[in-house]
Design an enzyme around this catalytic site. Structure first.
Site, mmCIF file in Angstrom:
data_model
loop_
_atom_site.group_PDB
_atom_site.id
_atom_site.type_symbol
_atom_site.label_atom_id
_atom_site.label_comp_id
_atom_site.label_asym_id
_atom_site.label_seq_id
_atom_site.Cartn_x
_atom_site.Cartn_y
_atom_site.Cartn_z
ATOM 1 N N ARG A 297 0.830 -1.210 0.000
ATOM 2 C CA ARG A 297 0.000 0.000 0.000
ATOM 3 C C ARG A 297 0.857 1.250 0.000
ATOM 4 O O ARG A 297 0.506 2.236 -0.648
ATOM 5 C CB ARG A 297 -0.980 -0.038 1.178
ATOM 6 C CG ARG A 297 -2.113 -1.021 0.904
ATOM 7 C CD ARG A 297 -3.074 -1.196 2.048
ATOM 8 N NE ARG A 297 -4.194 -2.029 1.608
ATOM 9 C CZ ARG A 297 -5.064 -2.617 2.413
ATOM 10 N NH1 ARG A 297 -4.945 -2.456 3.730
ATOM 11 N NH2 ARG A 297 -6.051 -3.352 1.936
ATOM 12 N N TYR A 441 -6.966 0.426 -6.804
ATOM 13 C CA TYR A 441 -6.510 -0.909 -6.404
ATOM 14 C C TYR A 441 -5.749 -0.895 -5.082
ATOM 15 O O TYR A 441 -5.472 0.168 -4.530
ATOM 16 C CB TYR A 441 -5.742 -1.625 -7.511
ATOM 17 C CG TYR A 441 -4.496 -1.014 -8.103
ATOM 18 C CD1 TYR A 441 -3.747 -0.031 -7.487
ATOM 19 C CD2 TYR A 441 -4.051 -1.485 -9.343
ATOM 20 C CE1 TYR A 441 -2.604 0.473 -8.065
ATOM 21 C CE2 TYR A 441 -2.903 -0.994 -9.940
ATOM 22 C CZ TYR A 441 -2.176 -0.020 -9.291
ATOM 23 O OH TYR A 441 -1.038 0.469 -9.874
ATOM 24 N N GLU A 442 -5.472 -2.105 -4.567
ATOM 25 C CA GLU A 442 -4.909 -2.299 -3.223
ATOM 26 C C GLU A 442 -5.809 -1.692 -2.145
ATOM 27 O O GLU A 442 -5.329 -1.192 -1.127
ATOM 28 C CB GLU A 442 -3.491 -1.714 -3.119
ATOM 29 C CG GLU A 442 -2.415 -2.566 -3.755
ATOM 30 C CD GLU A 442 -2.175 -3.882 -3.030
ATOM 31 O OE1 GLU A 442 -2.522 -3.998 -1.841
ATOM 32 O OE2 GLU A 442 -1.658 -4.811 -3.663
ATOM 33 N N GLY A 443 -7.115 -1.730 -2.369
ATOM 34 C CA GLY A 443 -8.067 -1.133 -1.446
ATOM 35 C C GLY A 443 -8.374 0.285 -1.856
ATOM 36 O O GLY A 443 -7.487 1.147 -1.831
ATOM 37 N N GLN A 448 -9.507 2.842 2.484
ATOM 38 C CA GLN A 448 -8.352 3.256 3.280
ATOM 39 C C GLN A 448 -8.772 4.250 4.364
ATOM 40 O O GLN A 448 -8.294 4.189 5.497
ATOM 41 C CB GLN A 448 -7.287 3.900 2.382
ATOM 42 C CG GLN A 448 -6.741 3.000 1.298
ATOM 43 C CD GLN A 448 -6.145 1.720 1.834
ATOM 44 O OE1 GLN A 448 -5.397 1.725 2.800
ATOM 45 N NE2 GLN A 448 -6.487 0.605 1.205
#
Length: 597
Positions: A297, A441-443, A448
């Protein structure tokens, strides 16, 4: 598009002067014998050369051509394979890898600078080594010694790549409802069946093998996220002697046609009783994945910074050369028919905003990387715990704020170009398209923000936040009067954030909607305040260093001070409107029922 030049001067400034990394490394025995400032400087110099010389020239052509899918096989754009080979031959695939298995063993704060350079040069290209590094991190932390010895050396060497197979068509954020199954076999292996989507680098022609890390459920797994296991599934099976064997029953069903990052293969991956091996304990797959999530992240946040840096370099060159109209105070370039647009206030506003956000973001990403290094390498339990809690707190901020500011900066760079920014030949529109995915992406950044407020702030009762606030307060309390123009507004910003945090802790007890209603604006207030801390640190060094070196250094420090003043005058005040939104609460979000939208 301007030729990419790695911002090595700024990176050295942060490492040597602001964070004094050599002192930090000396306090960490695991790093003391691995890296020193001369080694780090040499690594960054060489990274700057390969990214500018071999990877950046493929950025536009890779976007124009994209990846190609043909009957399950994926080919990357022309030149990618050769550039990847050169990258691997230089040892860059293992820059942060465990030396026991052939990695360089560099701390994350150095790897972070290399990541920025690669992603500034070519975000699509940079995703391939990034996913490999993430897979290596999870393997090294959780796999058996046998699996590590079998797979890590070739992955660090760049001969084999890695992918992370998490998402399914019906399961994105909510991984607890995945359907991919792993059936245990008599020999201790597993047969994995299921389909995954949005898999970066799931199939390509850059390496001879791809090692997939796959989230799946065992037959007796409990429901939800507590029933997820992590398995290693190679594209080609690996024989006992390390040679490649038969093709595994894993195939790429298609690749996505995307808004940006077109040189990166985003795959649908189908597993049909594919042979795999358990990583870590059964049903502990999410814990294994979260080992690398903080690194990944932060890496995505750095992608946002990287594209913003490329946008700034392009816009700055254009603003210095493009002649349009005269400066408001009169002609600056009397021998020409017009002045360069950098003389105009609004263009300066855009350029300074880009510069301030980029340099603040680089400092912040480096700061978070230093906390990761402390959490990993410190031998003092209390120091390690504090760093781990700071990492937990700051990771969602790094991912979301760096990418939100990254897109804003890419758009500003496009705006500097005017109409030329909207057409393809200048490269600015590609940066906007490429950067956009980093917020998703990646959350997603909304997730977040929920993580920051719900888990890290409220979930810790404010304890994680207090580490960061106490550090800033210690800095402001010890600063001398030469820093007052930065310290006083920083104090006020921290006081505002502390008040908001306390109010949120109270309101969330009575109404859970308060968390989601406040989260995005709260994260942005946090981000702007964190950048203010970074800029105060940089201003302190610039004040102390000014006049001690040659003319070019004096210009550098003068530029730092001027940009710091701009940040505090024109950007930090954004926290006031954001804070008002946070304090307004959740009531206005629920005045309409679903049919009234």
């Amino acid at each position: 598009m301007a030729d990419y030049q790695a911002p090595l001067r700024d990176m050295r400034f942060l490492l040597n002067d602001v964070f004094e990394v050599s002192k930090r490394w000396a306090e960490l025995p695991a790093l003391a014998d691995v890296v020193d400032i001369d080694t780090a400087s040499a690594i960054l110099e060489e990274a700057g050369k390969i990214t500018a010389g071999s990877i950046a020239p493929l950025n536009r052509s890779g976007d124009e051509e994209g990846c190609h899918w043909d009957n399950g096989e994926v080919s990357t754009p022309k030149g990618f394979r050769e550039a990847y080979q050169a990258y691997a031959d230089g040892g860059w695939s293992g820059v942060g890898g465990d030396p026991a298995f052939g990695g360089m063993g560099m701390p994350k704060v150095i790897a972070a600078q290399v990541e920025e350079m690669v992603n500034s040069a070519n975000l699509s290209f940079g995703l391939y080594p990034m996913l490999t590094a993430g897979a290596c991190l999870a393997l090294n932390a959780h796999a058996s010694e046998e699996l590590k010895e079998k797979y890590l050396p070739n992955m660090y060497a760049g001969r084999w790549a890695g992918s992370m197979c998490l998402t399914e068509a019906h399961a994105g954020t909510d991984l607890g409802i995945i359907r991919t199954k792993a059936e245990p076999q008599a020999d201790g292996s597993y047969q994995i069946s299921g389909s995954k989507i949005f898999i970066t680098g799931g199939e390509h022609d850059l390496t001879e093998n791809i090692i997939h890390l796959v989230l799946a459920k065992l037959p007796d797994a409990p429901a939800g996220p507590k029933g997820i296991s992590l398995l290693l599934v190679p594209k080609f099976l690996v024989n006992a002697d390390g040679s490649l064997g038969a093709r595994n029953t894993v195939a790429c069903g298609s690749i996505e046609h995307k808004m940006g990052i077109k040189g990166s293969a985003t795959c649908v991956m189908n597993f049909d009783a594919a042979l795999g091996y358990l990583i870590g304990e059964p049903n502990k797959g999410l814990a294994a994945m979260f080992t690398m999530m903080n690194y990944e992240r932060l890496g995505v946040g750095i992608q946002g910074l990287a594209t913003a840096e490329r946008s700034y370099q392009n816009a700055l060159e254009y603003a210095r050369e493009r002649l349009q109209s005269r400066a408001p105070g009169g002609a600056q370039n009397k021998e020409k028919e017009a002045d360069p647009i950098i003389v105009h206030p609004d263009v300066r506003r855009m350029l300074l905003t880009m510069k301030a956000l980029n340099e603040g973001g680089r400092a912040f990403s480096s700061y978070v990387a230093l906390q990761l290094d402390t959490a990993k390498f410190s031998e003092t339990p209390a120091t390690r715990q504090r760093a781990e809690e700071l990492v937990a707190l700051l990771t969602p901020v790094a991912k979301a704020f760096l990418t939100d500011m990254g897109l804003d900066t890419c758009v500003l760079g496009q705006q500097v170009f005017g109409g030329h920014g909207y057409i393809r030949e200048w490269g600015q529109e590609q940066l906007v398209r490429d950067c956009r995915i980093t917020q998703i992406y990646e959350g997603t950044n909304g997730i977040q923000a929920l993580d920051l407020v719900g888990r890290k702030v409220i979930g810790s009762g404010g304890a994680f936040y207090q580490h960061f606030a106490a550090e800033i307060n210690a800095f402001t309390d010890s600063a001398d009067s030469s820093l007052s123009e930065f310290v006083e507004p920083l104090k006020a910003a921290v006081a505002n954030l502390e008040q908001m945090t306390a109010e949120l802790l109270q309101r969330a007890k009575a109404n859970p909607n308060e968390i989601g209603a406040a989260s995005v604006e709260y994260l942005h207030v946090f981000g702007y305040t964190a950048y203010a801390y970074m800029w105060a640190l940089m201003a302190q060094v610039a004040i102390n260093k000014a006049g001690q070196s040659g003319e070019s250094s004096d210009d550098f420090y003068a530029s730092k001070l001027g940009t710091a003043r701009f940040y505090f005058a024109r950007i930090l005040p954004r926290i006031h409107s954001l804070s008002a939104s946070v304090k307004a609460g959740s009531e206005s979000l629920y005045l309409l029922d679903a049919a009234q939208f």
